[in-house]
Motif scaffolding. Structure first.
Motif, PDB file in Angstrom:
ATOM      1  N   ILE A  56       0.928  -1.167   0.060  1.00  0.00           N
ATOM      2  CA  ILE A  56      -0.015  -0.184  -0.015  1.00  0.00           C
ATOM      3  C   ILE A  56       0.748   1.474  -0.041  1.00  0.00           C
ATOM      4  CG2 ILE A  56      -1.974  -1.253   1.177  1.00  0.00           C
ATOM      5  CD1 ILE A  56      -1.188   0.363   3.723  1.00  0.00           C
ATOM      6  N   SER A  57       0.281   2.491  -0.342  1.00  0.00           N
ATOM      7  CA  SER A  57       1.090   3.593  -0.457  1.00  0.00           C
ATOM      8  C   SER A  57       1.484   4.231   0.758  1.00  0.00           C
ATOM      9  CB  SER A  57       0.205   4.740  -1.234  1.00  0.00           C
ATOM     10  OG  SER A  57      -0.915   5.061  -0.368  1.00  0.00           O
ATOM     11  N   ALA A  58       2.508   5.094   0.942  1.00  0.00           N
ATOM     12  CA  ALA A  58       2.942   5.549   2.317  1.00  0.00           C
ATOM     13  C   ALA A  58       1.820   6.164   2.777  1.00  0.00           C
ATOM     14  CB  ALA A  58       4.207   6.367   1.991  1.00  0.00           C
ATOM     15  N   ARG A  59       0.889   7.015   2.230  1.00  0.00           N
ATOM     16  CA  ARG A  59       0.145   7.983   2.823  1.00  0.00           C
ATOM     17  C   ARG A  59      -1.146   7.075   3.009  1.00  0.00           C
ATOM     18  NH1 ARG A  59      -0.097  13.887   1.227  1.00  0.00           N
ATOM     19  NH2 ARG A  59       2.029  14.136   0.357  1.00  0.00           N
ATOM     20  N   LYS A  60      -1.382   6.130   2.516  1.00  0.00           N
ATOM     21  CA  LYS A  60      -2.527   5.162   2.857  1.00  0.00           C
ATOM     22  C   LYS A  60      -2.120   4.383   4.448  1.00  0.00           C
ATOM     23  CE  LYS A  60      -6.466   3.114   2.584  1.00  0.00           C
ATOM     24  NZ  LYS A  60      -7.852   3.740   2.725  1.00  0.00           N
ATOM     25  N   ARG A  61      -0.968   4.327   4.427  1.00  0.00           N
ATOM     26  CA  ARG A  61      -0.316   3.524   5.753  1.00  0.00           C
ATOM     27  C   ARG A  61      -0.520   4.407   6.901  1.00  0.00           C
ATOM     28  NH1 ARG A  61       1.580  -1.644   6.543  1.00  0.00           N
ATOM     29  NH2 ARG A  61       2.401  -1.706   4.689  1.00  0.00           N
ATOM     30  N   LEU A  62       0.001   5.752   6.603  1.00  0.00           N
ATOM     31  CA  LEU A  62      -0.202   6.910   7.571  1.00  0.00           C
ATOM     32  C   LEU A  62      -1.456   6.800   7.937  1.00  0.00           C
ATOM     33  CD1 LEU A  62       2.186   9.475   6.058  1.00  0.00           C
ATOM     34  CD2 LEU A  62       2.522   7.994   8.266  1.00  0.00           C
ATOM     35  N   GLU A  63      -2.507   7.044   7.065  1.00  0.00           N
ATOM     36  CA  GLU A  63      -4.056   7.112   7.568  1.00  0.00           C
ATOM     37  C   GLU A  63      -4.556   5.984   8.266  1.00  0.00           C
ATOM     38  OE1 GLU A  63      -6.195   7.639   3.764  1.00  0.00           O
ATOM     39  OE2 GLU A  63      -5.090   9.207   3.123  1.00  0.00           O
ATOM     40  N   THR A  64      -3.880   4.766   8.137  1.00  0.00           N
ATOM     41  CA  THR A  64      -4.410   3.745   8.803  1.00  0.00           C
ATOM     42  C   THR A  64      -3.743   3.583  10.217  1.00  0.00           C
ATOM     43  OG1 THR A  64      -2.685   2.293   8.173  1.00  0.00           O
ATOM     44  CG2 THR A  64      -4.526   2.316   6.957  1.00  0.00           C
ATOM     45  N   LEU A  65      -2.892   4.402  10.412  1.00  0.00           N
ATOM     46  CA  LEU A  65      -2.486   4.309  11.927  1.00  0.00           C
ATOM     47  C   LEU A  65      -2.426   5.305  12.850  1.00  0.00           C
ATOM     48  CD1 LEU A  65       1.374   3.171  10.712  1.00  0.00           C
ATOM     49  CD2 LEU A  65      -0.691   1.753  11.802  1.00  0.00           C
ATOM     50  N   PHE A  66      -2.770   6.610  12.204  1.00  0.00           N
ATOM     51  CA  PHE A  66      -2.892   7.762  13.038  1.00  0.00           C
ATOM     52  C   PHE A  66      -4.390   7.828  13.718  1.00  0.00           C
ATOM     53  CE2 PHE A  66       1.100   9.326  11.291  1.00  0.00           C
ATOM     54  CZ  PHE A  66       1.752   9.751  12.494  1.00  0.00           C
ATOM     55  N   ASP A  67      -4.817   8.429  14.548  1.00  0.00           N
ATOM     56  CA  ASP A  67      -5.976   8.684  15.095  1.00  0.00           C
ATOM     57  C   ASP A  67      -7.026   9.592  13.965  1.00  0.00           C
ATOM     58  OD1 ASP A  67      -5.226   7.667  17.395  1.00  0.00           O
ATOM     59  OD2 ASP A  67      -4.908   9.452  18.428  1.00  0.00           O
ATOM     60  N   ASP A  68      -8.158   8.932  13.759  1.00  0.00           N
ATOM     61  CA  ASP A  68      -8.876   9.537  12.761  1.00  0.00           C
ATOM     62  C   ASP A  68      -8.282   9.797  11.360  1.00  0.00           C
ATOM     63  OD1 ASP A  68     -10.903   9.705  14.460  1.00  0.00           O
ATOM     64  OD2 ASP A  68     -10.054  11.657  15.479  1.00  0.00           O
ATOM     65  N   GLY A  69      -6.807   9.162  11.110  1.00  0.00           N
ATOM     66  CA  GLY A  69      -6.456   9.167   9.909  1.00  0.00           C
ATOM     67  C   GLY A  69      -5.766  10.946   9.546  1.00  0.00           C
ATOM     68  N   ASP A  70      -5.632  11.427  10.931  1.00  0.00           N
ATOM     69  CA  ASP A  70      -5.277  12.777  10.662  1.00  0.00           C
ATOM     70  C   ASP A  70      -3.518  12.909  11.199  1.00  0.00           C
ATOM     71  OD1 ASP A  70      -5.118  15.572  10.564  1.00  0.00           O
ATOM     72  OD2 ASP A  70      -5.670  15.980  12.713  1.00  0.00           O
ATOM     73  N   TYR A  71      -2.762  13.339  10.338  1.00  0.00           N
ATOM     74  CA  TYR A  71      -1.530  13.571  10.500  1.00  0.00           C
ATOM     75  C   TYR A  71      -1.014  14.793   9.929  1.00  0.00           C
ATOM     76  CZ  TYR A  71      -1.193  11.614   6.032  1.00  0.00           C
ATOM     77  OH  TYR A  71      -0.988  11.314   4.587  1.00  0.00           O
TER      78      TYR A  71
END
Length: 308
Positions: A56-71
């Motif tokens: 999966i893309s790096a941005r999608k990875r971040l969305e799945t990990l941070f609270d509410d997908g917010d980073y």
């Protein structure tokens, strides 16, 4: 007949058919089955039939990990584009232009900050679609930036490699990022902060030979390919057949190289739990004072008193 074929049929098709996008379906690399793309995205790019974890893309990875997908993405220091003026089949600058045209992000690493389970966290994630996630000077700068930010915010650092190794077009400069990445890891550990690595497919070459294997906790996704040299190269070198499943996450878990293999759906909760355990300052239970020698003697005497 020609009138029907050439005029009537095209008119009918134009009325009943609509243009269909080419990317509605994705072929599973594990089973060969065609999967509806929206269903695959909803399932975090995990094949619903075989459980195969696709990249999966790096941005999608971040969305799945941070609270509410917010980073918040962190701006990285600028580096020389082509320090060695390298050319093989193509100029290095041309390869970079091609990679930039195909990717929203302009390097093989993203650094982001945000909260996970309410805890401030810094994440450095590799973008495999950018030149195979290869590690050049920009990646080294990204790892150092992530480490400095984690220390500044007193936050855990999570690194998610997905890389084929060092970037050959930068020669010795790319190899120098291996010790630089270890310096970054030491900065975090010296500050008493958690350093956790999430190994994804693939994690190989100079990346696996440096920061990727130094995590306080090493977590891997199912069936991720993790190793240094490729299986074929090793077999040709040692002139032996390697065991089934060699260099998979499960094989490494069995041989003590990683701590756990976690399904993508459970990664966020697992990471939050790990961070909470590693950052817990106080004792997990009430500390009872030790009894003095005189108190222990008195209790023993009372227990052995025949009058009682």
């Amino acid at each position: 007949m020609n009138w029907i074929s050439n005029y009537v049929r095209p008119k009918i098709r134009a009325l009943v058919q609509k243009d269909t996008p080419d990317d509605l379906w994705v072929k599973s690399p594990a089973t060969g089955q065609m999967i509806f793309k929206k269903e695959l995205e909803k399932n975090l790019w995990v094949c619903p039939y075989s459980g195969h974890h696709m990249r999966i893309s790096a941005r999608k990875r971040l969305e799945t990990l941070f609270d509410d997908g917010d980073y918040t993405l962190v701006e990285l220091p600028k580096t020389l584009t082509d320090p060695l003026k390298f050319k093989d089949l193509k100029r290095y600058t041309d390869r970079i232009k091609d990679a930039n045209a195909k990717n929203e992000d302009k390097e093989a690493i993203l650094v982001a900050r945000g909260t996970m389970g309410g805890m401030q966290t810094v994440v450095a994630v590799f973008n495999f679609s950018y030149m195979g996630g290869s590690m050049g000077t920009a990646v080294g700068e990204g790892l150092l930036t992530a480490a400095k930010l984690a220390v500044l915010q007193e936050a855990p650092l999570l690194v998610i490699p997905a890389s084929g190794g060092a970037r050959m077009q930068e020669g010795i400069l790319s190899l120098m990022q291996m010790p630089r990445s270890i310096i970054a890891v030491d900065m975090v550990k010296d500050a008493g902060l958690p350093y956790v690595v999430l190994l994804t497919d693939p994690t190989t070459g100079g990346v696996s030979a440096s920061f990727a294997m130094l995590g306080d906790i090493a977590i891997a996704e199912p069936q991720a390919n993790i190793g240094f040299a490729g299986k074929r190269v090793i077999e040709e070198t040692i002139r032996e057949k390697l065991p089934e499943g060699f260099q998979t996450a499960e094989y490494l878990l069995e041989h003590g190289m990683v701590d756990m293999v976690v399904h993508r759906h459970d990664l966020r909760e697992t990471l939050i739990r790990v961070f909470n355990l590693l950052t817990q300052k106080g004792p997990s239970a009430e500390i009872l004072p030790l009894k003095g020698a005189e108190e222990a003697k008195e209790e023993a005497a009372e227990k052995n008193d025949p009058a009682e």
